[in-house]
Scaffold this motif. Structure first.
Motif, PDB file in Angstrom:
ATOM      1  N   GLU A 194       0.688  -1.238  -0.087  1.00  0.00           N
ATOM      2  CA  GLU A 194      -0.055  -0.071   0.000  1.00  0.00           C
ATOM      3  C   GLU A 194       0.999   1.346  -0.001  1.00  0.00           C
ATOM      4  OE1 GLU A 194      -2.640  -0.131   3.242  1.00  0.00           O
ATOM      5  OE2 GLU A 194      -3.652  -1.770   2.790  1.00  0.00           O
ATOM      6  N   PRO A 195       0.528   2.378  -0.404  1.00  0.00           N
ATOM      7  CA  PRO A 195       1.152   3.490  -0.642  1.00  0.00           C
ATOM      8  C   PRO A 195       1.184   4.256   0.945  1.00  0.00           C
ATOM      9  CG  PRO A 195      -0.574   3.744  -2.178  1.00  0.00           C
ATOM     10  CD  PRO A 195      -0.790   2.393  -1.193  1.00  0.00           C
ATOM     11  N   LYS A 196       2.418   4.884   1.086  1.00  0.00           N
ATOM     12  CA  LYS A 196       2.619   5.280   2.558  1.00  0.00           C
ATOM     13  C   LYS A 196       2.393   6.746   2.615  1.00  0.00           C
ATOM     14  CE  LYS A 196       3.685   1.175   4.240  1.00  0.00           C
ATOM     15  NZ  LYS A 196       3.400   0.328   3.027  1.00  0.00           N
ATOM     16  N   ASN A 197       2.741   7.411   1.600  1.00  0.00           N
ATOM     17  CA  ASN A 197       2.963   9.031   1.793  1.00  0.00           C
ATOM     18  C   ASN A 197       1.515   9.642   1.479  1.00  0.00           C
ATOM     19  OD1 ASN A 197       3.401  11.552   1.536  1.00  0.00           O
ATOM     20  ND2 ASN A 197       5.239  11.381   0.180  1.00  0.00           N
ATOM     21  N   MET A 198       0.909   9.958   2.756  1.00  0.00           N
ATOM     22  CA  MET A 198      -0.469  10.551   2.408  1.00  0.00           C
ATOM     23  C   MET A 198      -0.315  11.797   1.443  1.00  0.00           C
ATOM     24  SD  MET A 198      -2.234   8.080   3.651  1.00  0.00           S
ATOM     25  CE  MET A 198      -3.943   9.235   3.891  1.00  0.00           C
ATOM     26  N   HIS A 199       0.803  12.476   1.522  1.00  0.00           N
ATOM     27  CA  HIS A 199       0.882  13.881   0.508  1.00  0.00           C
ATOM     28  C   HIS A 199       1.416  13.798  -0.911  1.00  0.00           C
ATOM     29  CE1 HIS A 199       0.267  15.699   4.459  1.00  0.00           C
ATOM     30  NE2 HIS A 199       1.191  15.206   5.117  1.00  0.00           N
ATOM     31  N   ALA A 200       1.484  12.594  -1.176  1.00  0.00           N
ATOM     32  CA  ALA A 200       1.991  12.130  -2.615  1.00  0.00           C
ATOM     33  C   ALA A 200       0.823  12.533  -3.655  1.00  0.00           C
ATOM     34  CB  ALA A 200       2.443  10.971  -2.860  1.00  0.00           C
TER      35      ALA A 200
END
Length: 254
Positions: A194-200
């Motif tokens: 799963e993606p980790k960077n919520m601001h990406a």
């Protein structure tokens, strides 16, 4: 040839066990096809000696090219396994994420890198990029299907750009809910991290698809219900819907 011992049971069928402990229900032996005569597309021969011949259109990349493969089959109940000793080739979806200030805040950008890892005669042949035409994004497996195409004919479908990028509104698409992608309505690749960077706001989706040049079935599951053989599997389940178009058991083709 492997030695086999036949055990008779008080039924209209019998079960054969080989020295590896695998079994075959001989009641499933026969010829199955999608239609009669020379115009059939999908054909399955389940032979009593434990071998099979399977013909179908390209099961990996779609299209009109027909492949015919051979191997060994076993069964468990009314479920048949083609080449059960062969592990399925890798299909992975890996996401690389970034925060790019140059992009609009209201959108995220997906860049698709679709790579085929090809094997021939069970040996690695090479890797190559593949040009796809359509993608479906699945959120939480069953909810929120987003469709993308090279040349969409409706505003409901997303545009796949010449550099394999797709721009999606943040308000409609949550990358953290992405679970799998289907390519050209045929190949399915599941997310493994799963993606980790919520601001990406920029994501590179690396789709890795291992396949055999010969399109060898690898532990392929087929469900036989009476005289019908269901040959298509999606998301780990064999399709028995009204649109499944099962093969029918017929007199053996000469």
């Amino acid at each position: 040839m492997k030695l086999r011992t036949l055990f008779s049971i008080f039924l209209c069928t019998s079960i054969i066990f080989d020295i590896s402990g695998q079994s075959r229900n001989t009641g499933l032996v026969g010829y199955y096809s999608d239609r009669k005569g020379i115009m059939c597309i999908d054909e399955l021969h389940l032979n009593e000696d434990g071998t099979f011949v399977f013909s179908t259109l390209d099961p990996d990349l779609g299209g009109l090219e027909k492949f015919t493969t051979q191997g060994e089959w076993t069964s468990k109940g009314n479920e048949v396994f083609l080449n059960p000793d062969k592990s399925r080739r890798e299909r992975e979806l890996i996401i690389v994420e970034e925060k790019r200030d140059s992009l609009f805040d209201d959108f995220i950008v997906l860049k698709i890198n679709y790579q085929l890892v090809e094997y021939e005669n069970e040996q690695l042949k090479g890797k190559r990029n593949y040009n796809f035409d359509r993608l479906n994004f699945w959120l939480n497996d069953t909810q929120g299907i987003f469709k993308a195409k090279r040349n969409p004919t409706t505003s409901k479908k997303l545009l796949i750009g010449p550099d394999n990028t797709i721009k999606i509104s943040k308000s409609k698409f949550n990358i953290n809910q992405l679970t799998r992608i289907t390519i050209d309505s045929n190949c399915e690749i599941k997310l493994i991290a799963e993606p980790k960077n919520m601001h990406a706001n920029y994501f590179e989706l690396d789709l890795i698809h291992g396949l055999d040049v010969e399109r060898t079935p690898r532990n392929r599951r087929i469900l036989i219900d009476g005289k019908k053989a269901y040959i298509h599997e999606y998301s780990g389940k064999i399709d028995q819907s009204l649109l499944a178009m099962p093969l029918k058991k017929r007199k053996r083709k000469i």
